[in-house]
Design a protein around this motif. Structure first.
Motif, PDB file in Angstrom:
ATOM      1  N   VAL A   1       0.843  -1.195   0.000  1.00  0.00           N
ATOM      2  CA  VAL A   1       0.000   0.000   0.000  1.00  0.00           C
ATOM      3  C   VAL A   1       0.877   1.243   0.000  1.00  0.00           C
ATOM      4  CG1 VAL A   1      -2.038  -0.993   1.114  1.00  0.00           C
ATOM      5  CG2 VAL A   1      -0.177  -0.114   2.530  1.00  0.00           C
ATOM      6  N   LEU A   2       0.430   2.263  -0.719  1.00  0.00           N
ATOM      7  CA  LEU A   2       1.075   3.576  -0.694  1.00  0.00           C
ATOM      8  C   LEU A   2       0.378   4.434   0.349  1.00  0.00           C
ATOM      9  CD1 LEU A   2       2.222   2.474  -3.368  1.00  0.00           C
ATOM     10  CD2 LEU A   2       1.938   4.753  -4.336  1.00  0.00           C
ATOM     11  N   THR A   3       1.162   5.237   1.071  1.00  0.00           N
ATOM     12  CA  THR A   3       0.586   6.100   2.099  1.00  0.00           C
ATOM     13  C   THR A   3       1.238   7.483   2.036  1.00  0.00           C
ATOM     14  OG1 THR A   3       2.058   5.809   3.993  1.00  0.00           O
ATOM     15  CG2 THR A   3       0.567   3.994   3.513  1.00  0.00           C
ATOM     16  N   GLY A   4       0.704   8.412   2.834  1.00  0.00           N
ATOM     17  CA  GLY A   4       1.152   9.802   2.753  1.00  0.00           C
ATOM     18  C   GLY A   4       2.125  10.225   3.828  1.00  0.00           C
ATOM     19  N   GLU A   5       2.727   9.285   4.571  1.00  0.00           N
ATOM     20  CA  GLU A   5       3.659   9.663   5.634  1.00  0.00           C
ATOM     21  C   GLU A   5       4.820  10.495   5.105  1.00  0.00           C
ATOM     22  OE1 GLU A   5       1.408   6.697   7.906  1.00  0.00           O
ATOM     23  OE2 GLU A   5       1.998   6.888   5.835  1.00  0.00           O
ATOM     24  N   GLY A   6       5.255  11.440   5.912  1.00  0.00           N
ATOM     25  CA  GLY A   6       6.405  12.269   5.579  1.00  0.00           C
ATOM     26  C   GLY A   6       6.057  13.662   5.101  1.00  0.00           C
ATOM     27  N   ALA A   7       4.858  13.853   4.570  1.00  0.00           N
ATOM     28  CA  ALA A   7       4.487  15.175   4.062  1.00  0.00           C
ATOM     29  C   ALA A   7       4.440  16.211   5.174  1.00  0.00           C
ATOM     30  CB  ALA A   7       3.134  15.101   3.350  1.00  0.00           C
ATOM     31  N   ASP A   8       3.890  15.842   6.315  1.00  0.00           N
ATOM     32  CA  ASP A   8       3.769  16.806   7.420  1.00  0.00           C
ATOM     33  C   ASP A   8       5.136  17.228   7.944  1.00  0.00           C
ATOM     34  OD1 ASP A   8       0.917  17.035   7.643  1.00  0.00           O
ATOM     35  OD2 ASP A   8       0.896  15.000   8.412  1.00  0.00           O
ATOM     36  N   GLU A   9       6.047  16.261   8.081  1.00  0.00           N
ATOM     37  CA  GLU A   9       7.362  16.571   8.632  1.00  0.00           C
ATOM     38  C   GLU A   9       8.195  17.417   7.677  1.00  0.00           C
ATOM     39  OE1 GLU A   9       5.738  13.119  10.702  1.00  0.00           O
ATOM     40  OE2 GLU A   9       5.981  13.578   8.593  1.00  0.00           O
ATOM     41  N   PHE A  10       8.214  17.070   6.408  1.00  0.00           N
ATOM     42  CA  PHE A  10       9.122  17.721   5.463  1.00  0.00           C
ATOM     43  C   PHE A  10       8.503  18.921   4.742  1.00  0.00           C
ATOM     44  CE2 PHE A  10      11.033  13.546   6.013  1.00  0.00           C
ATOM     45  CZ  PHE A  10      12.362  13.877   6.175  1.00  0.00           C
TER      46      PHE A  10
ATOM     47  N   GLU B   1      12.258  25.361  10.378  1.00  0.00           N
ATOM     48  CA  GLU B   1      13.174  24.260  10.100  1.00  0.00           C
ATOM     49  C   GLU B   1      13.694  23.624  11.385  1.00  0.00           C
ATOM     50  OE1 GLU B   1      14.839  25.933   5.791  1.00  0.00           O
ATOM     51  OE2 GLU B   1      15.829  26.487   7.678  1.00  0.00           O
ATOM     52  N   GLN B   2      13.930  24.431  12.411  1.00  0.00           N
ATOM     53  CA  GLN B   2      14.355  23.875  13.691  1.00  0.00           C
ATOM     54  C   GLN B   2      13.261  22.980  14.276  1.00  0.00           C
ATOM     55  OE1 GLN B   2      15.593  27.103  16.221  1.00  0.00           O
ATOM     56  NE2 GLN B   2      17.385  27.607  14.968  1.00  0.00           N
ATOM     57  N   ALA B   3      12.019  23.424  14.174  1.00  0.00           N
ATOM     58  CA  ALA B   3      10.911  22.600  14.664  1.00  0.00           C
ATOM     59  C   ALA B   3      10.768  21.331  13.828  1.00  0.00           C
ATOM     60  CB  ALA B   3       9.607  23.412  14.623  1.00  0.00           C
ATOM     61  N   GLN B   4      10.937  21.447  12.524  1.00  0.00           N
ATOM     62  CA  GLN B   4      10.870  20.276  11.654  1.00  0.00           C
ATOM     63  C   GLN B   4      11.923  19.238  12.028  1.00  0.00           C
ATOM     64  OE1 GLN B   4      10.650  22.830   7.816  1.00  0.00           O
ATOM     65  NE2 GLN B   4       9.862  20.822   7.224  1.00  0.00           N
ATOM     66  N   HIS B   5      13.107  19.709  12.402  1.00  0.00           N
ATOM     67  CA  HIS B   5      14.193  18.791  12.748  1.00  0.00           C
ATOM     68  C   HIS B   5      13.760  17.820  13.834  1.00  0.00           C
ATOM     69  CE1 HIS B   5      18.119  17.296  14.042  1.00  0.00           C
ATOM     70  NE2 HIS B   5      17.757  17.613  15.264  1.00  0.00           N
ATOM     71  N   TRP B   6      13.138  18.332  14.907  1.00  0.00           N
ATOM     72  CA  TRP B   6      12.757  17.445  16.006  1.00  0.00           C
ATOM     73  C   TRP B   6      11.659  16.486  15.594  1.00  0.00           C
ATOM     74  CZ3 TRP B   6      16.598  17.451  18.933  1.00  0.00           C
ATOM     75  CH2 TRP B   6      17.285  18.612  19.275  1.00  0.00           C
ATOM     76  N   GLU B   7      10.743  16.930  14.749  1.00  0.00           N
ATOM     77  CA  GLU B   7       9.707  16.018  14.269  1.00  0.00           C
ATOM     78  C   GLU B   7      10.299  14.913  13.389  1.00  0.00           C
ATOM     79  OE1 GLU B   7       6.053  16.096  14.912  1.00  0.00           O
ATOM     80  OE2 GLU B   7       7.204  16.988  16.551  1.00  0.00           O
ATOM     81  N   ILE B   8      11.278  15.271  12.563  1.00  0.00           N
ATOM     82  CA  ILE B   8      11.909  14.291  11.667  1.00  0.00           C
ATOM     83  C   ILE B   8      12.766  13.312  12.461  1.00  0.00           C
ATOM     84  CG2 ILE B   8      13.619  14.020   9.818  1.00  0.00           C
ATOM     85  CD1 ILE B   8      12.595  16.795   8.765  1.00  0.00           C
TER      86      ILE B   8
END
Length: 661
Positions: free
Chosen positions: A367-376, A487-494
Motif C-alpha cells: 500500500v502507498l501512504t502519505g507519511e512524511g508530508a507533514d514533517e518535510f 526548520e528547527q521545529a521540523q528537525h525534532w519532528e523528523i
C-alpha cells in the motif's frame, strides 16, 4: 519486503547454529511468510523471511554474487533498481534473478559502502563477505525499515525485530528506565537506544561494520536544510510556480516508482490532503481501478469517513472502510504491543494494525501512504503553535496576540471550548525563551512530563528527574542555529517522531504484523532533496500548512479536501479500555498487585486514575496518554520480561532452504 536475522562472531568461537536462526526467523514469520532461507558460514549465519513482491519465483534469499564470496539478506524495496541493473550489466555483472535484492549486492560489489547513496528506497541490508570475514549492515535514509542489534559473548546478533534477539538465552531481557521516561515525554526513544537494556537500533542513514576488530557504526546520510545562500544559483530566483512544478514532478515520479511490483498495489486513504494526493496520482499513472483502504470510527470525535468517501468517489476507487469501535482497540492492544515492542502513550497504532489485517484479507501486499508530508513540507499544528508563540514573544504583554492560539488544535475535543485566558496561561510558560533549540516543542514536552508523575518512587530515584530536564540532553546538529524557526521545529519532528514512532509503531510494525508493506512517496530521495531547499514561507504561509503542496497538487483532488485544514490522525484512549466489554487483562494489568510486581508505577496513583475513569469523570489529554503508557508498559513487562514465549522455530515442513558456504 522481508524480515532478516543474523549472527556474526566478532571473536573466534563455535559457528552460529542453524537452530538459532530458525528460532529467530520463527519469531518474525509474520513479516515474510512466503519463503525462508538460511546461510551457515564458519563465522556467521544469515536468515530471511520473505514476503515476495518482485520476481516471485526466483527471489529467495540469501542471494550470492557470482563467486559466492558475498551473500545478502534484505528487507525493503529499492525503487530505482531497474536503472541500476542496466548500469551494472554494462559493467559486466551477471544476474541470476530479476530482484532488487541482487542489484544491491552487485552494487555493493562494485562500489562498497558508497553504493548506499545510489539507492532510492527503504531498506535494511545485511551483506556477509566470506572472503574477508566481514559483515555490513545498513539502513535507509529516514528509517523506514528497522534493524536491531546487540553483542553478547563476542557475537553480534541482529534482526528486524527485538524479539528475535531474545531467543538467545544469553541476551538479557530488562527494560531501560531512561528510555521509558523518554517515551512518556517524547512519545518515542530519544536516541538509538531501545526500551530494552543492551539492545540498540541502527540509526537511520547509518551502516554497521563487524569484523575481527569489533563493531563500528558510521553515518552515510543525514538530512539538513539548505540555507538560501547555499542554494544553487537557479534556485535563488525560483518562483512559487516553479517550486510547485518541481514538487509536482518529483512526487509524481516518486509515486510511479513505488508502483513497481509483481503484485497488486493499493493505497491508504485517510481523507486528508497527503493520502488523497497520492491516491489521485496513482489513478493518473495506473489504468486499473485503485484499491483504497481507510479507517472509520464509531466515535464521531475521531471519524473522517465523510471526507474519505468524497475522495474515493471522486477518484472512482474500489474502497474498503474498516470501522473501529472501542472494544476493537482494547481487544487488539496486547497484540499491537507484542509487535511494536515499545511502550505507547497513544492507541493510534491499533486501528492501523486492524486496517493492515483487512488489507491482507483483501489479497493486497503493498500500500502507498502519505507519511512524511507533514514533517518535510510543514503540516503539523506544532509548527503553527511555534509561529504564534514566537510572534507573541515579541510583545509578551499583548492581550490580542495569544488569541491566535484559539485557531489551533480544533481536532481535539474540548480544546475549542477553552477560554482564551486559559490557552494563554497554558502556552505562556517559557514564552520568551526563544533562543532554546527545542523552543518549538517545549510546551508539549513539559506537558507530557506530567505523565511521569505515575512513576514509582524507586523509578523516580533511578531517573533522578528533579536534577535536570530530559530535553536538555538533546544535541542539535551542526548548522542548526542558522536554520529558520520552522526548520528547527521540523528537525525534532523528523529525528524523533517520524523515524522512532510514526514509521515504526504506526508504520513498519503494524503493517508487517500482517505482511503488509507500506511505501511512502513523500520520503523519496528526490522529494527529500527538494524539501531541504524549500523556503519556509512555501511550507507554512501565515497559518496555512503545506502551502506549496496545496498549490502544486490541490487540483488533482476535490477542492473541499485540498483546502481542508490538517487534522492529525488520532484514536480514543480511555474509552477504548473502559466500557461495557472491558477485557479482563485491562484490570489485571492495572491492579495494585500487578503494578507493584512490575515496579514501574505507583500503584495508588494508578488505582486513583482507574477510579476516576470508573466514576465517569473526564480525563484530560495528559492522563489519557499516561493510561496508554502505563498499560502498554505493564503488557511489555508481562510479554517480554515476566513470561517471554516466542513463537516456535521454523519447522522442517516449512519452506526453508539451508545453504552452507
Amino acid at each position: 519486503m522481508c524480515g532478516i536475522a543474523g549472527a556474526f562472531n566478532v571473536r573466534d568461537q563455535e559457528p552460529p547454529s542453524e537452530q538459532l536462526i530458525r528460532s529467530m526467523l520463527g519469531t518474525i514469520r509474520h513479516r515474510g511468510p512466503d519463503q525462508f532461507g538460511i546461510l551457515l558460514d564458519p563465522s556467521a549465519a544469515l536468515g530471511s523471511a520473505r514476503l515476495s513482491i518482485i520476481d516471485l519465483s526466483h527471489g529467495r534469499q540469501p542471494i550470492a554474487n557470482e563467486d559466492k564470496t558475498l551473500w545478502i539478506v534484505y528487507n525493503g524495496e529499492v525503487f530505482n533498481y531497474l536503472e541500476l541493473r542496466t548500469e551494472l550489466e554494462a559493467k559486466g555483472h551477471v544476474f541470476s534473478t530479476h530482484t532488487d535484492t541482487e542489484v544491491i549486492l552487485h552494487l555493493y560489489e562494485q562500489y562498497g559502502e558508497a553504493c548506499l547513496s545510489r539507492l532510492n528506497g527503504q531498506f535494511a541490508i545485511a551483506i556477509l563477505d566470506t572472503r574477508n570475514r566481514r559483515l555490513f549492515v545498513a539502513r535507509d535514509r529516514v528509517g523506514v525499515r528497522p534493524v536491531f542489534h546487540t553483542v553478547v559473548n563476542g557475537r553480534l546478533l541482529f534482526g528486524s525485530e527485538i524479539k528475535e534477539l531474545f531467543v538467545d538465552p544469553n541476551v538479557r531481557r530488562a527494560l531501560k528506565p531512561k528510555v521509558l521516561e523518554e517515551i512518556f515525554v517524547y512519545w518515542c526513544p530519544g536516541s538509538s537506544q531501545t526500551l530494552f537494556e543492551g539492545i540498540e537500533e541502527l540509526p537511520p542513514g547509518c551502516y554497521l561494520i563487524a569484523d575481527r576488530r569489533g563493531v563500528r557504526i558510521e553515518r552515510w546520510w543525514d538530512f539538513s536544510f539548505t540555507s538560501a545562500k547555499d542554494l544553487p544559483p537557479a534556485a535563488r530566483t525560483r518562483s512559487t510556480e516553479e517550486w510547485g512544478e518541481l514538487l509536482r514532478d518529483r512526487l509524481t515520479e516518486a509515486t510511479r516508482l513505488r508502483l513497481r511490483a509483481d503484485v497488486t498495489v493499493g493505497s491508504y486513504l485517510s481523507g486528508g490532503l497527503d493520502s488523497s494526493i497520492i491516491s489521485a496520482l496513482v489513478t493518473q499513472l495506473h489504468p486499473s481501478q485503485l484499491n483504497t483502504f481507510s479507517i472509520s470510527f464509531t466515535n464521531p470525535d475521531y471519524d473522517e469517513r465523510g471526507f474519505q468517501m468524497q475522495v474515493a468517489q471522486a477518484l472512482n476507487t474500489h474502497h474498503t472502510a474498516v470501522e473501529i469501535d472501542h472494544p476493537d482497540i482494547s481487544n487488539a492492544f496486547p497484540a499491537v504491543i507484542w509487535h511494536c515492542e515499545s511502550a505507547l502513550t497513544r492507541t493510534s497504532p491499533v486501528p492501523l494494525f486492524l486496517l493492515s489485517k483487512a488489507v491482507r484479507s483483501a489479497g493486497i501486499k503493498v500500500v502507498l501512504t502519505g507519511e512524511g508530508a507533514d514533517e518535510f513540507l510543514g503540516g503539523y499544528d506544532i509548527f503553527k503553535e511555534d509561529k504564534i508563540r514566537r510572534f507573541w514573544a515579541r510583545q509578551p504583554d499583548s492581550k490580542w496576540r495569544p488569541r491566535l492560539l484559539s485557531r489551533l488544535y480544533e481536532d481535539i475535543p474540548g480544546i475549542t471550548k477553552l477560554s482564551t485566558a486559559y490557552l494563554a496561561r497554558f502556552f505562556e510558560e517559557g514564552l520568551t525563551q526563544t533562543q532554546l533549540p527545542y523552543y518549538s516543542h517545549l510546551v508539549r514536552w513539559r506537558n507530557n512530563q506530567r505523565c511521569c508523575r505515575f512513576f514509582s518512587s524507586s523509578l523516580q530515584e533511578r531517573l533522578n528527574t528533579e536534577k535536570f530536564r530530559l530535553w536538555d540532553t538533546l544535541i542539535p546538529p551542526k548548522g542548526f542555529s542558522s536554520w529558520s524557526p520552522l526548520e528547527q521545529a521540523q528537525h525534532w519532528e523528523i529525528k524523533l517522531f517520524l523515524s522512532r514512532y510514526l514509521l515504526s509503531s504506526q508504520g513498519d510494525r503494524v503493517g508487517m504484523a500482517h505482511s503488509i508493506e507500506g511505501r511512502f512517496p513523500f520520503l523519496d530521495r528526490e522529494v527529500l532533496a527538494l524539501s531541504a531547499q524549500l523556503p519556509s514561507h512555501l511550507k507554512l504561509r501565515g497559518l496555512k500548512e503545506k502551502f506549496l503542496l496545496r498549490q502544486a497538487l490541490g487540483h488533482v483532488i476535490p477542492p473541499s479536501i485540498a483546502q481542508r485544514p490538517k487534522r492529525p490522525y488520532r484514536a480514543p484512549i480511555h474509552r477504548s479500555f473502559f466500557h461495557a466489554k472491558t477485557p479482563s487483562y485491562v484490570r489485571e494489568m492495572l491492579s495494585p498487585e500487578a503494578v507493584n510486581a512490575a515496579g514501574w508505577f505507583n500503584a495508588a496513583a494508578v488505582s486513583q486514575l482507574v477510579a476516576r475513569i470508573d466514576g465517569g469523570r473526564p480525563l484530560g489529554e495528559t492522563d489519557d496518554m499516561a493510561l496508554a503508557g502505563i498499560l502498554s508498559t505493564q503488557l511489555l513487562h508481562e510479554q517480554f520480561i515476566h513470561r517471554f514465549q516466542p513463537p516456535s522455530p521454523l519447522a522442517e515442513k516449512e519452506d526453508v532452504a539451508v545453504i552452507r558456504s
